[in-house]
Design a protein around this motif. Sequence first.
Motif, PDB file in Angstrom:
ATOM      1  N   THR A 131       0.827  -1.211   0.000  1.00 11.14           N
ATOM      2  CA  THR A 131       0.000   0.000   0.000  1.00 11.14           C
ATOM      3  C   THR A 131       0.856   1.254   0.000  1.00 11.14           C
ATOM      4  N   VAL A 132       2.111   1.127   0.464  1.00  8.14           N
ATOM      5  CA  VAL A 132       2.971   2.290   0.664  1.00  8.14           C
ATOM      6  C   VAL A 132       4.426   1.861   0.479  1.00  8.14           C
ATOM      7  N   ASN A 133       5.263   2.821   0.147  1.00  7.90           N
ATOM      8  CA  ASN A 133       6.683   2.484  -0.056  1.00  7.90           C
ATOM      9  C   ASN A 133       7.320   1.903   1.205  1.00  7.90           C
ATOM     10  N   CYS A 134       6.800   2.268   2.393  1.00  7.37           N
ATOM     11  CA  CYS A 134       7.379   1.806   3.657  1.00  7.37           C
ATOM     12  C   CYS A 134       7.238   0.295   3.851  1.00  7.37           C
ATOM     13  N   SER A 135       6.304  -0.332   3.151  1.00 11.74           N
ATOM     14  CA  SER A 135       6.116  -1.774   3.323  1.00 11.74           C
ATOM     15  C   SER A 135       6.784  -2.589   2.212  1.00 11.74           C
ATOM     16  N   ALA A 136       7.558  -1.933   1.367  1.00 14.08           N
ATOM     17  CA  ALA A 136       8.180  -2.621   0.234  1.00 14.08           C
ATOM     18  C   ALA A 136       9.183  -3.681   0.683  1.00 14.08           C
ATOM     19  N   SER A 137       9.980  -3.377   1.714  1.00 11.66           N
ATOM     20  CA  SER A 137      10.980  -4.346   2.170  1.00 11.66           C
ATOM     21  C   SER A 137      10.316  -5.595   2.737  1.00 11.66           C
ATOM     22  N   VAL A 138       9.255  -5.410   3.516  1.00 14.24           N
ATOM     23  CA  VAL A 138       8.548  -6.560   4.079  1.00 14.24           C
ATOM     24  C   VAL A 138       7.949  -7.409   2.955  1.00 14.24           C
ATOM     25  N   ALA A 139       7.404  -6.777   1.942  1.00 16.17           N
ATOM     26  CA  ALA A 139       6.857  -7.517   0.802  1.00 16.17           C
ATOM     27  C   ALA A 139       7.945  -8.352   0.128  1.00 16.17           C
ATOM     28  N   ARG A 140       9.109  -7.755  -0.038  1.00 19.62           N
ATOM     29  CA  ARG A 140      10.222  -8.482  -0.661  1.00 19.62           C
ATOM     30  C   ARG A 140      10.678  -9.646   0.210  1.00 19.62           C
ATOM     31  N   PHE A 141      10.716  -9.419   1.544  1.00 16.33           N
ATOM     32  CA  PHE A 141      11.111 -10.499   2.468  1.00 16.33           C
ATOM     33  C   PHE A 141      10.119 -11.663   2.386  1.00 16.33           C
ATOM     34  N   ILE A 142       8.827 -11.341   2.307  1.00 15.15           N
ATOM     35  CA  ILE A 142       7.800 -12.387   2.214  1.00 15.15           C
ATOM     36  C   ILE A 142       8.004 -13.206   0.943  1.00 15.15           C
ATOM     37  N   ALA A 143       8.172 -12.516  -0.180  1.00 18.42           N
ATOM     38  CA  ALA A 143       8.337 -13.209  -1.457  1.00 18.42           C
ATOM     39  C   ALA A 143       9.595 -14.074  -1.456  1.00 18.42           C
ATOM     40  N   ASP A 144      10.692 -13.536  -0.945  1.00 13.54           N
ATOM     41  CA  ASP A 144      11.953 -14.286  -0.930  1.00 13.54           C
ATOM     42  C   ASP A 144      11.860 -15.512  -0.028  1.00 13.54           C
ATOM     43  N   GLU A 145      11.292 -15.320   1.154  1.00 12.07           N
ATOM     44  CA  GLU A 145      11.192 -16.411   2.124  1.00 12.07           C
ATOM     45  C   GLU A 145      10.276 -17.517   1.584  1.00 12.07           C
ATOM     46  N   ALA A 146       9.144 -17.133   1.035  1.00 15.67           N
ATOM     47  CA  ALA A 146       8.205 -18.123   0.516  1.00 15.67           C
ATOM     48  C   ALA A 146       8.791 -18.861  -0.688  1.00 15.67           C
ATOM     49  N   ALA A 147       9.484 -18.128  -1.565  1.00 21.50           N
ATOM     50  CA  ALA A 147      10.092 -18.771  -2.732  1.00 21.50           C
ATOM     51  C   ALA A 147      11.161 -19.775  -2.312  1.00 21.50           C
ATOM     52  N   LYS A 148      11.922 -19.431  -1.299  1.00 20.74           N
ATOM     53  CA  LYS A 148      13.017 -20.298  -0.858  1.00 20.74           C
ATOM     54  C   LYS A 148      12.510 -21.562  -0.161  1.00 20.74           C
ATOM     55  N   ASN A 149      11.469 -21.431   0.629  1.00 25.17           N
ATOM     56  CA  ASN A 149      11.051 -22.557   1.474  1.00 25.17           C
ATOM     57  C   ASN A 149       9.792 -23.294   1.019  1.00 25.17           C
ATOM     58  N   LEU A 150       9.031 -22.700   0.078  1.00 27.86           N
ATOM     59  CA  LEU A 150       7.748 -23.312  -0.281  1.00 27.86           C
ATOM     60  C   LEU A 150       7.623 -23.735  -1.739  1.00 27.86           C
ATOM     61  N   LEU A 151       8.227 -22.989  -2.628  1.00 27.15           N
ATOM     62  CA  LEU A 151       7.929 -23.173  -4.053  1.00 27.15           C
ATOM     63  C   LEU A 151       8.221 -24.580  -4.564  1.00 27.15           C
ATOM     64  N   PHE A 152       9.283 -25.216  -4.069  1.00 29.77           N
ATOM     65  CA  PHE A 152       9.641 -26.531  -4.608  1.00 29.77           C
ATOM     66  C   PHE A 152       8.570 -27.584  -4.317  1.00 29.77           C
ATOM     67  N   HIS A 153       7.675 -27.305  -3.365  1.00 28.65           N
ATOM     68  CA  HIS A 153       6.565 -28.225  -3.074  1.00 28.65           C
ATOM     69  C   HIS A 153       5.390 -28.024  -4.030  1.00 28.65           C
ATOM     70  N   TYR A 154       5.400 -26.910  -4.790  1.00 29.12           N
ATOM     71  CA  TYR A 154       4.239 -26.538  -5.599  1.00 29.12           C
ATOM     72  C   TYR A 154       4.690 -26.209  -7.026  1.00 29.12           C
ATOM     73  N   PRO A 155       4.952 -27.216  -7.843  1.00 30.95           N
ATOM     74  CA  PRO A 155       5.475 -26.983  -9.189  1.00 30.95           C
ATOM     75  C   PRO A 155       4.515 -26.247 -10.113  1.00 30.95           C
ATOM     76  N   HIS A 156       3.230 -26.172  -9.784  1.00 33.23           N
ATOM     77  CA  HIS A 156       2.286 -25.472 -10.644  1.00 33.23           C
ATOM     78  C   HIS A 156       2.400 -23.954 -10.513  1.00 33.23           C
ATOM     79  N   CYS A 157       3.104 -23.481  -9.518  1.00 30.24           N
ATOM     80  CA  CYS A 157       3.253 -22.031  -9.330  1.00 30.24           C
ATOM     81  C   CYS A 157       4.424 -21.521 -10.162  1.00 30.24           C
ATOM     82  N   ASP A 158       4.184 -20.469 -10.937  1.00 33.21           N
ATOM     83  CA  ASP A 158       5.237 -19.909 -11.787  1.00 33.21           C
ATOM     84  C   ASP A 158       6.156 -18.951 -11.055  1.00 33.21           C
ATOM     85  N   GLY A 159       5.802 -18.541  -9.840  1.00 35.58           N
ATOM     86  CA  GLY A 159       6.668 -17.641  -9.101  1.00 35.58           C
ATOM     87  C   GLY A 159       5.902 -16.769  -8.132  1.00 35.58           C
TER      88      GLY A 159
END
Length: 419
Positions: A131-159
């Motif tokens: 919603t705001v530039n101040c939450s951009a880092s948290v959004a990036r942390f969420i995406a990075d953490e989820a991609a690293k620990n979850l994505l390999f279990h869900y091959p149908h997800c493109d990213g």
Amino acid sequence: MEPQRKTLVLNKKDNVAVALTDLEAGHSPGKGVLCRDFIPAGHKVALLDIPENAPIRKYGQIIGFAKTNIRRGDHVHGHNVAMTAYPKDYAMATESTPTDLLPETRQGAFQGIVRQDGRIATRNYIGVLTTVNCSASVARFIADEAAKNLLFHYPHCDGIVALGHGTGCCLIPGGEGYSLLQRALAGYARHPNFAGVVLVGLGCEVNRLDCLLDEMNLRDLPYIYPVEIQKAGGTKKAVQQGVEATEEILKRLEMRDREPVSIANLVLGLECGGSDAYSGISANPALGAAADLVVKNGGTVILSETPEIYGAEHLLTRRAATREVGEKLLERIRWWEKYTRENGGEINNNPSPGNKEGGITNIWEKSLGAAAKPISGKSPWGRRPKAGKRISRRSMAMPNRFKRKVLSSWTPRVTMWCP
């Protein structure tokens, strides 16, 4: 063997040719022309003597006027080309033709993903929006953490994609900047290629989560998961909430398989990037032909960036579905002229140093190349919606945003998107 062509003349009205390779001074590329200067590949060489103030033509159109007398064989570029206003014939809707729409039984299909709410997707992404530039880092942390620990279990997800921006606070509620941001975020949140969205807010910004969800009617959408950093108790806990929400979306999207769906559900966006003098004679006309194929099959095509048709608008108004549509495009052009003038700039600030190094002299020339996308096709122009507004009718359009435009009818057309 036929000798390799050194220059290309795009229209019989042109008084310049495009160099297809570096041309040394004293070299003759043909047509009886002797280069008086070094002409880099992609740049223009004068085919005739062009008197001071006379028009310079490429694509059969005016790209500028001679600042001084230009001699045959001279390098034609910013040092001797001026932009001077001249009257244009807009010929509103005179070249608009009905869409040559294929019967439904002959329209093509693609392997799409049908969402539970009926949206048709070509990709299976998860979005993490802010919603705001101040939450951009948290959004990036969420995406990075989820991609690293979850994505390999869900091959149908493109990213998992984190999308930040530089605003969201110190805005006037209901003002242009505030409304534009909310429309853009709502557009991303509803994008069919996002199977689900984690929406991250800080908690004290002007564009607060609650305001966005309520004002953009997002609250009842089942695939949107809001996370507020201050309410969660800080960055670490907000990231944890965001990752948990992402896993919930992943579990749900694993159940969605691809299936054949009509091309009528396809929306193709056209955007310039890294343009040089060859773009308007190679990739852009090819995209025009591709756009026609999509529209003939019932789909929608969007041409974006209003400032990058400046100088070619008189060609597009001819293809508008109605006079009203053409007038709306001109209104947007006048808005840009006023906007740049009031901010101490000009639309010709657009071509980048890289564009100019590649042979594009000014915005008129760049726009004529960009307009080759729709001009090379045959589809008429439809509507022109507000920036961030969802395009509901099938057409060729030009949306309306801070650097974008839709030219409407109920049948498929090309749409333009403006500010």
